[in-house]
Scaffold this active site. Structure first.
Site, PDB file in Angstrom:
ATOM      1  N   PRO A   2       0.802  -1.213   0.000  1.00 30.63           N
ATOM      2  CA  PRO A   2       0.000   0.000   0.000  1.00 30.63           C
ATOM      3  C   PRO A   2       0.838   1.266   0.000  1.00 30.63           C
ATOM      4  CG  PRO A   2      -0.625  -1.460   1.806  1.00 30.63           C
ATOM      5  CD  PRO A   2       0.692  -1.912   1.287  1.00 30.63           C
ATOM      6  N   GLU A   3       0.509   2.098  -0.929  1.00 30.53           N
ATOM      7  CA  GLU A   3       1.030   3.457  -0.946  1.00 30.53           C
ATOM      8  C   GLU A   3      -0.154   4.363  -0.611  1.00 30.53           C
ATOM      9  OE1 GLU A   3       3.353   4.198  -4.513  1.00 30.53           O
ATOM     10  OE2 GLU A   3       3.622   2.060  -4.834  1.00 30.53           O
ATOM     11  N   LYS A  61       1.443   6.782   4.625  1.00 33.06           N
ATOM     12  CA  LYS A  61       1.022   5.408   4.329  1.00 33.06           C
ATOM     13  C   LYS A  61       0.525   4.681   5.570  1.00 33.06           C
ATOM     14  CE  LYS A  61       4.655   5.210   0.802  1.00 33.06           C
ATOM     15  NZ  LYS A  61       5.929   4.585   0.436  1.00 33.06           N
ATOM     16  N   HIS A  98      -2.552 -15.582   8.419  1.00 30.55           N
ATOM     17  CA  HIS A  98      -1.790 -14.363   8.665  1.00 30.55           C
ATOM     18  C   HIS A  98      -2.621 -13.221   9.211  1.00 30.55           C
ATOM     19  CE1 HIS A  98       0.872 -16.539   5.742  1.00 30.55           C
ATOM     20  NE2 HIS A  98       1.635 -16.372   6.790  1.00 30.55           N
ATOM     21  N   ARG A 119       3.239 -11.097   4.902  1.00 30.22           N
ATOM     22  CA  ARG A 119       4.672 -11.119   5.196  1.00 30.22           C
ATOM     23  C   ARG A 119       4.995 -10.712   6.624  1.00 30.22           C
ATOM     24  NH1 ARG A 119       7.660  -8.366   0.083  1.00 30.22           N
ATOM     25  NH2 ARG A 119       9.526  -8.707   1.349  1.00 30.22           N
ATOM     26  N   ARG A 271      15.775  -1.093  -5.727  1.00 29.02           N
ATOM     27  CA  ARG A 271      14.364  -1.217  -6.112  1.00 29.02           C
ATOM     28  C   ARG A 271      14.203  -0.942  -7.595  1.00 29.02           C
ATOM     29  NH1 ARG A 271      10.325   1.109  -1.944  1.00 29.02           N
ATOM     30  NH2 ARG A 271       9.269  -0.745  -2.672  1.00 29.02           N
TER      31      ARG A 271
END
Length: 290
Positions: A2-3, A61, A98, A119, A271
């Site tokens: 998410p941005e 964010k 999760h 994650r 990146r």
DNA sequence: CGTTCAACCTGGGCGC
DNA sequence: TGCGCCCAGGTTGAAC
């Protein structure tokens, strides 16, 4: 994942829960990583149960759920930082495995507010006013990407020797831009992502700021980018639509929709950066409509 | 000081 | 099938 656009969509997707009171809180999976949850689960539960969700904010964010005042502690904020794979959900989670946090709310429909994070890089913090300022205040986060101006970018980054793409990811300079939107913003502004900030004129910072506001606002309107499921969905489990508007991100080797030249992928500070070597060549300065 | 990099995690996709 | 490797929307603290 998410941005800013995705986090803003999450915020909007849970904002209707404001006014409800917390009935119970469960942290199904022990996330023992020191940074991932503060304070520890038991303390967190004690301080959350019985509180009312007063409002839901976004800082860059992060989602910040404001809690009503309580004696001795005052107002507090439950700050969730989804990082790469965190999701705020009112719908069922993709898997049970999760699920990191489940808040049950007092209401006839018994709504739940979930934080699911595959994650596990995301963080959950309960902060008082001082903590919130330290974590999300102006010393930590630059102006929000939806409203940032060319002057602000120029002032904050104009002296930097960093490549402009790398600098746009600096949350202290401008809050909310991540890897996808940095690429899309610079394509829209026709700026070479490799150009050092110090070589960018004020006029071009204006272009970059305009592209930032425009791309982010459009992405919010389209409820963010869902590239693969299970990495980003809205709070009620729908896909975003802005991925259909991506011009460069994830399009390595495909012809640019403006000029036909193959989109390139390079690596900057570990990146991926996607760009059109023709439209974003640094000797070129066409201004493009958003 | 400014800038880069490894580390934190899980899991999908690919080549062999 | 399986293994090893690369990749992924972010941030941090340590190292240059």
């Amino acid at each position: 994942m998410p941005e800013l656009p995705e986090v803003e969509t999450m915020r909007r997707g849970i904002a209707h829960l404001a006014g409800l009171r917390i009935e119970s809180v469960v942290f199904p999976r022990d996330t023992v990583r020191p940074l991932s949850m503060q304070p520890a689960a038991e303390t967190m539960q004690q301080r959350l149960v019985g509180r009312m969700l007063a409002a839901v904010h976004r800082f860059g964010k992060r989602v910040a759920i404001e809690l009503d005042e309580r004696e001795r502690v005052g107002r507090e904020w439950l700050v969730i930082e989804p990082r790469m794979t965190g999701l705020m959900l009112v719908a069922d989670p993709p898997t049970q495995t999760h699920l990191r946090m489940e808040i049950s709310l007092e209401s006839r429909q018994h709504p739940r507010l979930l934080f699911w994070d595959r994650r596990g890089l995301g963080t959950i913090r309960l902060l008082d006013e001082r903590g919130l300022t330290a974590a999300c205040g102006p010393d930590r986060l630059g102006p929000d990407g939806l409203v940032v101006t060319g002057d602000e970018l120029h002032e904050r980054l104009g002296q930097s020797r960093r490549a402009v793409k790398v600098a746009l990811l600096d949350q202290q300079a401008v809050a909310g831009i991540g890897n996808i939107y940095a690429a899309e913003i610079l394509f829209a502004a026709a700026i070479d992502p490799r150009v050092p900030c110090s070589r960018i004129s004020l006029a071009r910072w204006e272009q970059i700021a305009a592209a930032t506001r425009g791309i982010l606002a459009e992405a919010v309107r389209m409820e963010g980018s869902t590239i693969t499921d299970e990495t980003y969905k809205t709070a009620d489990n729908r896909s975003g639509q802005f991925q259909l508007q991506h011009r460069v991100y994830g399009h390595e080797g495909e012809p640019c929709r403006q000029c036909g030249m193959a989109i390139r992928r390079i690596v900057q500070t570990q990146r991926s950066t996607f760009f059109c070597p023709e439209c974003q060549w640094h000797h070129r300065r066409r201004c493009r409509r958003l």
